[in-house]
Motif scaffolding. Structure first.
Motif, mmCIF file in Angstrom:
data_model
loop_
_atom_site.group_PDB
_atom_site.id
_atom_site.type_symbol
_atom_site.label_atom_id
_atom_site.label_comp_id
_atom_site.label_asym_id
_atom_site.label_seq_id
_atom_site.Cartn_x
_atom_site.Cartn_y
_atom_site.Cartn_z
ATOM 1 N N ALA A 1 0.826 -1.222 0.000
ATOM 2 C CA ALA A 1 0.000 0.000 0.000
ATOM 3 C C ALA A 1 0.854 1.264 0.000
ATOM 4 O O ALA A 1 0.313 2.366 -0.102
ATOM 5 N N GLY A 2 2.174 1.131 0.142
ATOM 6 C CA GLY A 2 3.040 2.308 0.046
ATOM 7 C C GLY A 2 3.756 2.696 1.325
ATOM 8 O O GLY A 2 4.468 3.698 1.349
ATOM 9 N N ALA A 3 3.562 1.913 2.408
ATOM 10 C CA ALA A 3 4.243 2.278 3.663
ATOM 11 C C ALA A 3 5.749 2.070 3.541
ATOM 12 O O ALA A 3 6.212 1.190 2.816
ATOM 13 N N ASN A 4 6.508 2.900 4.265
ATOM 14 C CA ASN A 4 7.972 2.812 4.266
ATOM 15 C C ASN A 4 8.514 2.218 5.550
ATOM 16 O O ASN A 4 9.657 1.783 5.611
ATOM 17 N N ILE A 5 7.717 2.315 6.623
ATOM 18 C CA ILE A 5 8.158 1.844 7.940
ATOM 19 C C ILE A 5 6.979 1.101 8.571
ATOM 20 O O ILE A 5 5.832 1.540 8.448
ATOM 21 N N LEU A 6 7.275 -0.015 9.252
ATOM 22 C CA LEU A 6 6.230 -0.787 9.926
ATOM 23 C C LEU A 6 6.141 -0.349 11.389
ATOM 24 O O LEU A 6 7.163 -0.268 12.075
ATOM 25 N N ARG A 7 4.923 -0.057 11.841
ATOM 26 C CA ARG A 7 4.726 0.238 13.259
ATOM 27 C C ARG A 7 4.001 -0.930 13.909
ATOM 28 O O ARG A 7 3.326 -1.716 13.238
ATOM 29 N N GLY A 8 4.132 -1.040 15.238
ATOM 30 C CA GLY A 8 3.401 -2.057 15.970
ATOM 31 C C GLY A 8 3.819 -2.003 17.423
ATOM 32 O O GLY A 8 5.009 -1.939 17.726
ATOM 33 N N GLY A 9 2.835 -2.002 18.329
ATOM 34 C CA GLY A 9 3.145 -1.913 19.748
ATOM 35 C C GLY A 9 3.337 -3.287 20.372
ATOM 36 O O GLY A 9 2.503 -4.181 20.193
ATOM 37 N N ARG B 1 10.059 -9.802 18.828
ATOM 38 C CA ARG B 1 10.599 -10.832 17.918
ATOM 39 C C ARG B 1 9.774 -10.898 16.644
ATOM 40 O O ARG B 1 10.312 -11.031 15.541
ATOM 41 N N HIS B 2 8.462 -10.785 16.787
ATOM 42 C CA HIS B 2 7.603 -10.795 15.590
ATOM 43 C C HIS B 2 7.928 -9.605 14.682
ATOM 44 O O HIS B 2 7.962 -9.722 13.463
ATOM 45 N N LEU B 3 8.167 -8.477 15.315
ATOM 46 C CA LEU B 3 8.512 -7.271 14.524
ATOM 47 C C LEU B 3 9.770 -7.512 13.704
ATOM 48 O O LEU B 3 9.831 -7.182 12.516
ATOM 49 N N THR C 1 15.930 -1.699 21.829
ATOM 50 C CA THR C 1 16.903 -1.291 20.796
ATOM 51 C C THR C 1 17.521 -2.501 20.089
ATOM 52 O O THR C 1 18.021 -2.377 18.976
ATOM 53 N N MET C 2 17.461 -3.678 20.725
ATOM 54 C CA MET C 2 17.983 -4.874 20.043
ATOM 55 C C MET C 2 17.127 -5.227 18.821
ATOM 56 O O MET C 2 17.603 -5.860 17.882
ATOM 57 N N TYR C 3 15.846 -4.848 18.839
ATOM 58 C CA TYR C 3 14.935 -5.244 17.762
ATOM 59 C C TYR C 3 14.481 -4.086 16.874
ATOM 60 O O TYR C 3 14.138 -4.301 15.720
ATOM 61 N N ALA C 4 14.403 -2.874 17.424
ATOM 62 C CA ALA C 4 13.726 -1.782 16.706
ATOM 63 C C ALA C 4 14.703 -0.881 15.962
ATOM 64 O O ALA C 4 15.853 -0.700 16.385
#
Ligand code: PEP
Ligand code: MN
Length: 360
Positions: A116-124, A144-146, A171-174
């Motif tokens: 759809a055009g997103a450049n970055i994935l967000r998720g809490g 881990r899913h992220l 910071t290890m994942y994001a």
């Protein structure tokens, strides 16, 4: 006090200023000025300056209290989030679920938002919920899913960190650390993320003034991390018809006084799915460097914030029309553009165009 030094300035200039400030008990923070040189932000006024300083470009004894975030300190900054540039001219779209729900659903949704055009994935993964009885997020499992969704799609990921003690693991994942609205004035947390190099997405507290917002950014920067992106996500109004009021005044107002990139979150800013697309357009028209949007394949079934969540198809519309709005308004702030004949894109050209990555 702000002192700009040129790229050619000898090391002795820098050293003399640091020493003179230290002798007076003033803290000094150095930051790139966006033109190859450096700005030295001194928490006090050195008068007189030590003699024999070459390579000084400018000296500003009076400035805003947010001396690292203020526009006088440097030209507009660009923040690199895993290779995606925020503030570089093309609007960036961060999209994904309010909360990470499972590995499969996140990877599938990451693919959909990328298309759809997103450049970055967000998720809490760590969720600040109004009720202790609501879903609190998957925590480290969600992180881990992220990382797997990033692996599958190549999209960098942004997720919230709520406590100083969580910063190491997040910071290890994001690729980007989100500071939520409720934590905008959590100064120990701001100082802690300031000790990282990972970019920070700082959401405006929903009763914070412009100056309080920028002072929170200053906390992060003064702790050593210049990679800050601001996010307007709605403030509390008097009308119960809306969860929050998206305060778009603040976007051009921040641009006047600060060099930091600003994005807009029309999901929390409206609290209502039906308003998100239009307010996303308004956000881009206000001059935002990007958007953060909550997306879910079946918004009604989202584990949190479903009432303000849109589908991937609606995100594709935001991307397509948003690109056109951005193009139509590019150059509006340039003084020599005031008289120009603006070529507006036609609706037909919008319909025909295939989605293009905004920040490609
Ligand atoms: C979120 O992004 O899901 C969130 C909780 O945002 P805010 O801190 O703006 O409420
Ligand atoms: Mn949410």
């Amino acid at each position: 006090m702000l002192i700009s030094i040129s790229p050619e300035a000898p090391e002795s200039t820098r050293a003399a200023i640091f020493l003179a400030a230290a002798e007076r008990g003033f803290r000094t923070q150095a930051m790139g000025n966006g033109r190859g040189g450096e700005v030295l932000a001194i928490a006090g006024t050195l008068a007189p300056l030590p003699g024999d300083l070459s390579g000084i470009e400018s000296i500003l004894p009076i400035h805003k209290p947010y001396m690292l975030a203020c526009r006088e300190a440097r030209s507009s900054s660009i923040v690199d989030v895993g290779g995606v540039m925020i503030g570089g001219g093309s609007p960036v779209i961060m999209a994904g679920p309010c909360s990470i729900e499972s590995r499969e659903s996140l990877v599938d949704l990451a693919r959909s938002v990328r298309t759809a055009g997103a450049n970055i994935l967000r998720g809490g993964a760590f969720k600040p919920r109004s009720s202790p009885y609501s879903f609190q997020g998957l925590g480290i499992e969600g992180l881990r899913h992220l990382a797997e969704a990033r692996e599958a799609t190549g999209l960098p990921v942004v997720t919230e960190v709520m406590e100083p003690e969580q910063v190491d693991v997040v910071t290890m994942y994001a690729d980007m650390l989100q500071i939520g609205s409720r934590n905008m004035a959590n100064f120990p947390l701001l100082k802690r993320v300031g000790q990282c190099t990972t970019p920070v997405l700082l959401k405006r507290g929903f009763s914070a003034t412009l100056e309080e917002f920028l002072m929170s950014a200053e906390y992060v920067m003064a702790s050593g991390n210049p990679n800050v992106v601001l996010c307007e996500r709605g403030i509390r109004g008097f009308d119960a018809a809306f969860r929050f009021n998206l305060d778009l005044n603040i976007v051009p107002a921040i641009k006047e006084v600060s060099h930091l990139p600003v994005i807009v979150d029309p999901s929390h800013g409206t609290g209502r799915r039906s308003l998100v697309k239009r307010m996303a357009m308004a956000g881009l028209a206000s001059g935002a460097d990007g958007l953060m949007v909550e997306v879910h394949p079946i918004p009604e079934q989202a584990l949190s914030d479903g009432y303000q969540t849109i589908t991937p198809d609606e995100l594709a519309q935001i991307h397509r029309y948003g690109l056109a709005i951005h193009e139509a308004l590019a150059g509006m702030d340039d003084a020599d553009d005031a008289q120009s004949d603006i070529q507006m894109p036609t609706i037909a050209s919008l319909r025909d165009e295939a989605p293009v990555a905004l920040s490609a």
